[in-house]
Motif scaffolding. Structure first.
Motif, mmCIF file in Angstrom:
data_model
loop_
_atom_site.group_PDB
_atom_site.id
_atom_site.type_symbol
_atom_site.label_atom_id
_atom_site.label_comp_id
_atom_site.label_asym_id
_atom_site.label_seq_id
_atom_site.Cartn_x
_atom_site.Cartn_y
_atom_site.Cartn_z
ATOM 1 N N ILE A 1 0.863 -1.183 0.000
ATOM 2 C CA ILE A 1 0.000 0.000 0.000
ATOM 3 C C ILE A 1 0.898 1.232 0.000
ATOM 4 O O ILE A 1 1.728 1.407 0.895
ATOM 5 N N CYS A 2 0.743 2.056 -1.024
ATOM 6 C CA CYS A 2 1.598 3.235 -1.195
ATOM 7 C C CYS A 2 0.920 4.464 -0.589
ATOM 8 O O CYS A 2 -0.271 4.691 -0.817
ATOM 9 N N PRO A 3 1.687 5.266 0.162
ATOM 10 C CA PRO A 3 1.094 6.393 0.896
ATOM 11 C C PRO A 3 0.751 7.581 0.008
ATOM 12 O O PRO A 3 1.251 7.722 -1.109
ATOM 13 N N GLY A 4 -0.086 8.458 0.549
ATOM 14 C CA GLY A 4 -0.443 9.685 -0.145
ATOM 15 C C GLY A 4 0.270 10.881 0.445
ATOM 16 O O GLY A 4 1.214 10.748 1.231
ATOM 17 N N ARG A 5 -0.204 12.073 0.070
ATOM 18 C CA ARG A 5 0.371 13.321 0.583
ATOM 19 C C ARG A 5 0.180 13.410 2.087
ATOM 20 O O ARG A 5 -0.673 12.772 2.677
ATOM 21 N N GLY A 6 0.987 14.250 2.716
ATOM 22 C CA GLY A 6 0.825 14.486 4.147
ATOM 23 C C GLY A 6 1.507 13.452 5.017
ATOM 24 O O GLY A 6 1.340 13.464 6.241
ATOM 25 N N THR A 7 2.301 12.555 4.428
ATOM 26 C CA THR A 7 2.925 11.492 5.223
ATOM 27 C C THR A 7 4.392 11.774 5.539
ATOM 28 O O THR A 7 5.026 11.008 6.264
ATOM 29 N N TYR A 8 4.948 12.857 4.982
ATOM 30 C CA TYR A 8 6.327 13.246 5.311
ATOM 31 C C TYR A 8 6.266 14.508 6.145
ATOM 32 O O TYR A 8 6.026 15.598 5.642
ATOM 33 N N ASN A 9 6.454 14.325 7.466
ATOM 34 C CA ASN A 9 6.368 15.449 8.410
ATOM 35 C C ASN A 9 7.652 15.536 9.236
ATOM 36 O O ASN A 9 8.637 14.873 8.925
ATOM 37 N N GLN A 10 7.626 16.326 10.284
ATOM 38 C CA GLN A 10 8.820 16.520 11.120
ATOM 39 C C GLN A 10 9.429 15.183 11.564
ATOM 40 O O GLN A 10 10.643 14.979 11.514
ATOM 41 N N ALA A 11 8.567 14.252 11.994
ATOM 42 C CA ALA A 11 9.060 12.956 12.493
ATOM 43 C C ALA A 11 9.719 12.130 11.397
ATOM 44 O O ALA A 11 10.567 11.271 11.679
ATOM 45 N N GLU A 12 9.350 12.388 10.134
ATOM 46 C CA GLU A 12 9.903 11.596 9.024
ATOM 47 C C GLU A 12 11.146 12.237 8.409
ATOM 48 O O GLU A 12 11.788 11.631 7.548
ATOM 49 N N TRP A 13 11.455 13.451 8.835
ATOM 50 C CA TRP A 13 12.636 14.124 8.288
ATOM 51 C C TRP A 13 13.874 13.257 8.539
ATOM 52 O O TRP A 13 14.092 12.773 9.647
ATOM 53 N N GLY A 14 14.657 13.003 7.488
ATOM 54 C CA GLY A 14 15.819 12.135 7.596
ATOM 55 C C GLY A 14 15.531 10.680 7.243
ATOM 56 O O GLY A 14 16.393 9.805 7.401
ATOM 57 N N TYR A 15 14.322 10.386 6.739
ATOM 58 C CA TYR A 15 13.919 8.998 6.433
ATOM 59 C C TYR A 15 14.850 8.342 5.421
ATOM 60 O O TYR A 15 15.285 7.204 5.599
ATOM 61 N N LEU A 16 15.174 9.070 4.351
ATOM 62 C CA LEU A 16 16.051 8.503 3.322
ATOM 63 C C LEU A 16 17.446 8.238 3.888
ATOM 64 O O LEU A 16 18.051 7.192 3.635
ATOM 65 N N LYS A 17 17.942 9.179 4.653
ATOM 66 C CA LYS A 17 19.281 9.030 5.240
ATOM 67 C C LYS A 17 19.311 7.902 6.267
ATOM 68 O O LYS A 17 20.298 7.172 6.388
ATOM 69 N N ARG A 18 18.206 7.748 6.995
ATOM 70 C CA ARG A 18 18.130 6.738 8.053
ATOM 71 C C ARG A 18 18.076 5.323 7.487
ATOM 72 O O ARG A 18 18.694 4.414 8.023
ATOM 73 N N TYR A 19 17.334 5.143 6.402
ATOM 74 C CA TYR A 19 17.047 3.792 5.932
ATOM 75 C C TYR A 19 17.607 3.429 4.560
ATOM 76 O O TYR A 19 17.658 2.247 4.217
ATOM 77 N N HIS A 20 17.990 4.420 3.762
ATOM 78 C CA HIS A 20 18.254 4.093 2.358
ATOM 79 C C HIS A 20 19.595 4.580 1.818
ATOM 80 O O HIS A 20 19.717 4.886 0.633
ATOM 81 N N THR A 21 20.604 4.603 2.669
ATOM 82 C CA THR A 21 21.938 4.983 2.183
ATOM 83 C C THR A 21 22.483 3.942 1.205
ATOM 84 O O THR A 21 23.370 4.245 0.413
ATOM 85 N N ASP A 22 21.923 2.730 1.228
ATOM 86 C CA ASP A 22 22.365 1.681 0.298
ATOM 87 C C ASP A 22 21.804 1.892 -1.108
ATOM 88 O O ASP A 22 22.163 1.160 -2.031
ATOM 89 N N LYS A 23 20.939 2.890 -1.278
ATOM 90 C CA LYS A 23 20.327 3.138 -2.591
ATOM 91 C C LYS A 23 20.840 4.453 -3.178
ATOM 92 O O LYS A 23 20.098 5.208 -3.813
ATOM 93 N N ALA A 24 22.129 4.704 -2.950
ATOM 94 C CA ALA A 24 22.740 5.974 -3.359
ATOM 95 C C ALA A 24 22.585 6.235 -4.855
ATOM 96 O O ALA A 24 22.304 7.365 -5.268
#
Length: 347
Positions: free
Chosen positions: A15-38
């Motif tokens: 299930i793919c998310p919609g708008r409004g799902t990247y907020n203060q708590a999600e800031w840094g999500y790519l850096k936190r989880y996806h450095t292997d997908k550079a």
């Protein structure tokens, strides 16, 4: 128990998310989880920078989170796509078989990438373009209000009265989230509707930086999008997709032109029935689990309420869902650390 049964993959619907799902708590999500997908993220950033926009990795980790900046349609849409698509790539293919993909609103565009209908860079072009067009026009807004009780049990009469009231005040149904309805309209119509709705903390809730998506007000955006993206070439998906009407698109029954027409037509100006998409996913594909891609996990309640509406997994209330989640979760959210770990390959 046979060896084959022990090693059976669990069937999951993404299930793919919609708008409004990247907020203060999600800031840094790519850096936190996806450095292997550079490599993928660098390609996304090159595309964005070519369009004169800040790169997604910069937005995610270098530019401090600001609601005004990060929630803009031309930034939020691409950020959410990058997080969700990277999450989809992270799921352990040895333990999980993805049998279908669906999503909410913006999540339809992400679905096209996750199901293989659009290559990742073409999906980014679609998402980035639509984010820009929506941000430039920013026609109307959205307001959300529940149509179920405190235990998430459906209230059909309340739902019918809310739809009638919205029509009376000049607003339209934008998204059906199962136990909640999202209304779209011009500011004055939404204000009239808000004034008429009984307060139910924190509702009625206006959504920040959201246009009146999936309503007739988006007709000018539709016309611009169809011209700007006329060249976009869709493919039949490699994994079945479920759209915002509950229609299933498969590898053997999908006309690419009809896919283009729906994506840049119906779904822009007609209500998006997320609840129906979830219910079709469960009824038609019988998954062992549903997997909500990140960032965030705010769609969890809507998914649960959509399941309760359909009586899926023998769920009849919020208490049922919570109990099931504690014993044998039917929904795993990649934005929740503990649940995320269950979906990743062993280290």
């Amino acid at each position: 128990m046979s060896h084959k049964e022990i090693n059976r993959k669990e069937r999951v619907v993404l299930i793919c998310p919609g708008r409004g799902t990247y907020n203060q708590a999600e800031w840094g999500y790519l850096k936190r989880y996806h450095t292997d997908k550079a490599e993928l993220l660098e390609a996304f950033d090159t595309f964005r920078e070519g369009a004169g926009q800040p790169g997604l990795q910069a937005l995610d980790s270098e530019l401090p989170f600001q609601l005004k900046l990060h929630s803009r349609g031309d930034h939020a849409s691409a950020l959410i796509y990058a997080c969700a698509y990277a999450d989809a790539l992270s799921i352990d293919p040895e333990r999980y078989e993805v049998v279908a993909v669906t999503g909410n609103s913006l999540g339809w565009y992400i679905t096209l990438a996750a199901a293989g209908s659009l290559p990742p860079m073409i999906a980014l072009e679609l998402i980035n373009t639509m984010g820009q067009l929506m941000q430039e026009a920013l026609i109307g807004g959205q307001l959300i209000y529940p149509c179920s009780d405190e235990q998430w049990v459906p209230q059909p009469e309340l739902r019918a009265s809310l739809l009638a009231l919205a029509t009376e005040q000049g607003a339209e149904l934008s998204i059906d989230l199962g136990g909640m309805l999202v209304f779209g309209g011009q500011a004055d119509a939404l204000q009239r509707l808000s004034d008429k709705l009984p307060p139910r903390d924190p509702f009625p809730m206006k959504l920040h930086n959201h246009a009146a998506f999936h309503t007739s007000l988006q007709q000018p955006v539709l016309e611009k999008a169809r011209n700007t993206l006329a060249h976009l070439a869709f493919n039949p998906p490699s994994i079945p997709m479920i759209d915002g009407r509950g229609k299933i698109w498969t590898s053997w029954s999908s006309d690419p032109q009809l896919l283009w027409d729906y994506t840049l037509g119906h779904q822009l100006v007609k209500p998006y029935d997320f609840a129906r998409a979830i219910q079709v996913a469960v009824k038609e594909f019988a998954p062992d689990k549903l997997v909500l891609l990140g960032p965030g996990s705010t769609l969890g309640g809507s998914i649960a309420q959509s399941l309760i509406q359909a009586g899926a997994y023998n769920l009849t209330s919020k208490a049922d869902f919570i109990a099931r989640q504690q014993s044998d979760p039917v929904l795993l959210s990649m934005g929740i650390e503990e649940q995320r770990q269950r979906l990743l390959p062993p280290e």
